[in-house]
Design a protein around this motif. Structure first.
Motif, PDB file in Angstrom:
ATOM      1  N   TRP A 130      47.323  53.262  52.148  1.00 32.52           N
ATOM      2  CA  TRP A 130      48.781  53.353  52.245  1.00 32.52           C
ATOM      3  C   TRP A 130      49.449  52.094  51.678  1.00 32.52           C
ATOM      4  O   TRP A 130      50.424  52.179  50.936  1.00 32.52           O
ATOM      5  CB  TRP A 130      49.175  53.559  53.705  1.00 32.52           C
ATOM      6  N   PHE A 131      48.912  50.947  52.027  1.00 31.08           N
ATOM      7  CA  PHE A 131      49.475  49.681  51.561  1.00 31.08           C
ATOM      8  C   PHE A 131      49.401  49.575  50.037  1.00 31.08           C
ATOM      9  O   PHE A 131      50.375  49.196  49.379  1.00 31.08           O
ATOM     10  CB  PHE A 131      48.733  48.513  52.203  1.00 31.08           C
ATOM     11  N   ILE A 132      48.250  49.922  49.477  1.00 29.94           N
ATOM     12  CA  ILE A 132      48.061  49.820  48.020  1.00 29.94           C
ATOM     13  C   ILE A 132      48.987  50.785  47.286  1.00 29.94           C
ATOM     14  O   ILE A 132      49.656  50.417  46.313  1.00 29.94           O
ATOM     15  CB  ILE A 132      46.590  50.089  47.646  1.00 29.94           C
ATOM     16  N   ILE A 133      49.023  52.038  47.764  1.00 33.93           N
ATOM     17  CA  ILE A 133      49.827  53.064  47.078  1.00 33.93           C
ATOM     18  C   ILE A 133      51.311  52.723  47.128  1.00 33.93           C
ATOM     19  O   ILE A 133      52.013  52.767  46.107  1.00 33.93           O
ATOM     20  CB  ILE A 133      49.568  54.446  47.706  1.00 33.93           C
ATOM     21  N   THR A 134      51.800  52.374  48.318  1.00 35.19           N
ATOM     22  CA  THR A 134      53.229  52.058  48.430  1.00 35.19           C
ATOM     23  C   THR A 134      53.590  50.782  47.664  1.00 35.19           C
ATOM     24  O   THR A 134      54.681  50.678  47.100  1.00 35.19           O
ATOM     25  CB  THR A 134      53.637  51.898  49.906  1.00 35.19           C
ATOM     26  N   SER A 135      52.695  49.813  47.649  1.00 33.76           N
ATOM     27  CA  SER A 135      52.952  48.575  46.901  1.00 33.76           C
ATOM     28  C   SER A 135      53.054  48.842  45.409  1.00 33.76           C
ATOM     29  O   SER A 135      53.895  48.265  44.712  1.00 33.76           O
ATOM     30  CB  SER A 135      51.847  47.547  47.177  1.00 33.76           C
ATOM     31  N   LEU A 136      52.197  49.730  44.899  1.00 36.77           N
ATOM     32  CA  LEU A 136      52.229  50.069  43.479  1.00 36.77           C
ATOM     33  C   LEU A 136      53.488  50.861  43.125  1.00 36.77           C
ATOM     34  O   LEU A 136      54.110  50.628  42.096  1.00 36.77           O
ATOM     35  CB  LEU A 136      50.981  50.866  43.103  1.00 36.77           C
ATOM     36  N   ILE A 137      53.841  51.796  43.996  1.00 38.66           N
ATOM     37  CA  ILE A 137      55.010  52.638  43.713  1.00 38.66           C
ATOM     38  C   ILE A 137      56.303  51.833  43.756  1.00 38.66           C
ATOM     39  O   ILE A 137      57.195  51.994  42.924  1.00 38.66           O
ATOM     40  CB  ILE A 137      55.078  53.814  44.713  1.00 38.66           C
ATOM     41  N   PHE A 138      56.396  50.928  44.748  1.00 35.28           N
ATOM     42  CA  PHE A 138      57.634  50.174  44.938  1.00 35.28           C
ATOM     43  C   PHE A 138      57.452  48.694  44.569  1.00 35.28           C
ATOM     44  O   PHE A 138      57.982  47.805  45.211  1.00 35.28           O
ATOM     45  CB  PHE A 138      58.093  50.284  46.392  1.00 35.28           C
ATOM     46  N   SER A 139      56.708  48.463  43.514  1.00 32.36           N
ATOM     47  CA  SER A 139      56.393  47.082  43.132  1.00 32.36           C
ATOM     48  C   SER A 139      57.630  46.282  42.742  1.00 32.36           C
ATOM     49  O   SER A 139      57.623  45.046  42.818  1.00 32.36           O
ATOM     50  CB  SER A 139      55.396  47.085  41.967  1.00 32.36           C
ATOM     51  N   TYR A 140      58.701  46.961  42.333  1.00 31.80           N
ATOM     52  CA  TYR A 140      59.902  46.239  41.914  1.00 31.80           C
ATOM     53  C   TYR A 140      60.993  46.260  42.989  1.00 31.80           C
ATOM     54  O   TYR A 140      62.107  45.805  42.750  1.00 31.80           O
ATOM     55  CB  TYR A 140      60.461  46.855  40.620  1.00 31.80           C
ATOM     56  N   ALA A 141      60.660  46.777  44.162  1.00 31.67           N
ATOM     57  CA  ALA A 141      61.659  46.849  45.232  1.00 31.67           C
ATOM     58  C   ALA A 141      61.790  45.508  45.939  1.00 31.67           C
ATOM     59  O   ALA A 141      60.943  44.624  45.810  1.00 31.67           O
ATOM     60  CB  ALA A 141      61.258  47.931  46.240  1.00 31.67           C
ATOM     61  N   ASP A 142      62.894  45.364  46.689  1.00 34.82           N
ATOM     62  CA  ASP A 142      63.099  44.153  47.487  1.00 34.82           C
ATOM     63  C   ASP A 142      61.948  44.006  48.470  1.00 34.82           C
ATOM     64  O   ASP A 142      61.613  44.941  49.206  1.00 34.82           O
ATOM     65  CB  ASP A 142      64.419  44.267  48.251  1.00 34.82           C
ATOM     66  N   PHE A 143      61.332  42.801  48.520  1.00 35.15           N
ATOM     67  CA  PHE A 143      60.105  42.617  49.312  1.00 35.15           C
ATOM     68  C   PHE A 143      60.342  42.818  50.799  1.00 35.15           C
ATOM     69  O   PHE A 143      59.516  43.411  51.485  1.00 35.15           O
ATOM     70  CB  PHE A 143      59.537  41.228  49.060  1.00 35.15           C
ATOM     71  N   SER A 144      61.442  42.321  51.341  1.00 36.29           N
ATOM     72  CA  SER A 144      61.696  42.436  52.773  1.00 36.29           C
ATOM     73  C   SER A 144      61.824  43.899  53.187  1.00 36.29           C
ATOM     74  O   SER A 144      61.303  44.324  54.223  1.00 36.29           O
ATOM     75  CB  SER A 144      62.956  41.658  53.156  1.00 36.29           C
ATOM     76  N   TRP A 145      62.527  44.686  52.364  1.00 32.51           N
ATOM     77  CA  TRP A 145      62.672  46.117  52.645  1.00 32.51           C
ATOM     78  C   TRP A 145      61.319  46.823  52.529  1.00 32.51           C
ATOM     79  O   TRP A 145      60.975  47.670  53.351  1.00 32.51           O
ATOM     80  CB  TRP A 145      63.671  46.724  51.666  1.00 32.51           C
ATOM     81  N   LEU A 146      60.555  46.457  51.502  1.00 29.85           N
ATOM     82  CA  LEU A 146      59.246  47.069  51.292  1.00 29.85           C
ATOM     83  C   LEU A 146      58.298  46.748  52.446  1.00 29.85           C
ATOM     84  O   LEU A 146      57.522  47.595  52.882  1.00 29.85           O
ATOM     85  CB  LEU A 146      58.645  46.560  49.984  1.00 29.85           C
ATOM     86  N   ASN A 147      58.383  45.547  52.954  1.00 29.19           N
ATOM     87  CA  ASN A 147      57.521  45.129  54.056  1.00 29.19           C
ATOM     88  C   ASN A 147      57.748  46.001  55.291  1.00 29.19           C
ATOM     89  O   ASN A 147      56.813  46.427  55.964  1.00 29.19           O
ATOM     90  CB  ASN A 147      57.781  43.663  54.384  1.00 29.19           C
ATOM     91  N   VAL A 148      59.013  46.271  55.575  1.00 32.35           N
ATOM     92  CA  VAL A 148      59.338  47.146  56.713  1.00 32.35           C
ATOM     93  C   VAL A 148      58.828  48.556  56.454  1.00 32.35           C
ATOM     94  O   VAL A 148      58.234  49.199  57.330  1.00 32.35           O
ATOM     95  CB  VAL A 148      60.869  47.160  56.956  1.00 32.35           C
TER      96      VAL A 148
END
Length: 236
Positions: free
Chosen positions: A38-56
């Motif tokens: 889950w972490f790898i897939i979401t990180s790849l998909i949202f690699s350009y998103a705001d990090f704080s939002w992505l972390n949540v």
């Protein structure tokens, strides 16, 4: 192999093999693999998103995974399902949401603090293989297949002499009918799918002209077995 014998509120005794430390660890590892994926897939998909939002976004599903999966998958996570184990209440019934919640809250102590060492020690040391969360919630983990077979539990003596029969109409059924009810109970416990139980309840209500007073189909079937057991014992 460690075994727990549970007598339900309807005086039906069911035996379960307790989940071993190894089975619980493997189930946990499988769930951890899901977390990593889950972490790898979401990180790849949202690699350009705001990090704080992505972390949540990444951490919330992981944080609530155990609570939600056990609540909606009848006491199992994906790892538990693969290993054929599940959470049950010590009274033999499906655990309640409050029990799942307590287990989830104490994961912080049992599993995350000390990398699971506390949980392993508690499961190995306690008679019913319970970590701290299980002890407080009144739960344990068992294999999904009940040990007790139909022949062993069809005529379990009713301990209370003041037992009150709820459905006297059940005496019109035959031993073979009660065997089928036992098979339904064991199959539902093994599969975790209550549909067969509901279908059986509808058929019994129609044949016996009675109404399920308990809501939950498994409780209704347990009561019928207990009533039949009591009435059949009186006739012998």
């Amino acid at each position: 192999m460690a075994v727990i014998s549970i007598t339900t509120t309807q005086n039906i005794e069911i035996g379960y093999d307790l989940a071993s430390v190894g089975e619980r660890i493997v189930a946990c590892i499988i769930d951890l693999v899901i977390f990593v994926a889950w972490f790898i897939i979401t990180s790849l998909i949202f690699s350009y998103a705001d990090f704080s939002w992505l972390n949540v976004f990444i951490n919330l599903p992981i944080a609530f995974y155990s609570l939600l999966s056990e609540t909606f998958l009848n006491g199992q996570s994906v790892g538990k399902k693969v290993m054929g184990i599940k959470v049950i209440s010590l009274n033999g019934s499906q655990a309640s949401f409050s029990q799942y919640l307590i287990r989830w809250l104490f994961r912080l102590v049992d599993i995350w603090i000390g990398s699971g060492v506390i949980a392993v020690i508690m499961v190995a040391a306690t008679e019913k293989h319970q970590r701290i969360g299980d002890l407080i919630a009144g739960t344990t983990l068992v294999k999904t297949k009940a040990r007790s077979n139909i022949e062993q539990t069809l005529y379990v003596p009713v301990a209370e002499t003041s037992y009150n029969v709820t459905y006297p109409e059940v005496i019109n059924l035959r031993d073979s009918d009660m065997q089928l009810i036992k098979e339904v109970i064991l199959n539902v416990r093994k599969s975790g799918n209550p549909m067969l139980a509901w279908q059986t309840v509808e058929k019994l209500e129609s044949v016996l002209h009675i109404k399920n007073q308990y809501g939950d189909p498994m409780n209704f079937l347990y009561v019928l077995l207990s009533d039949y057991n009591h009435l059949a014992a009186q006739e012998r």
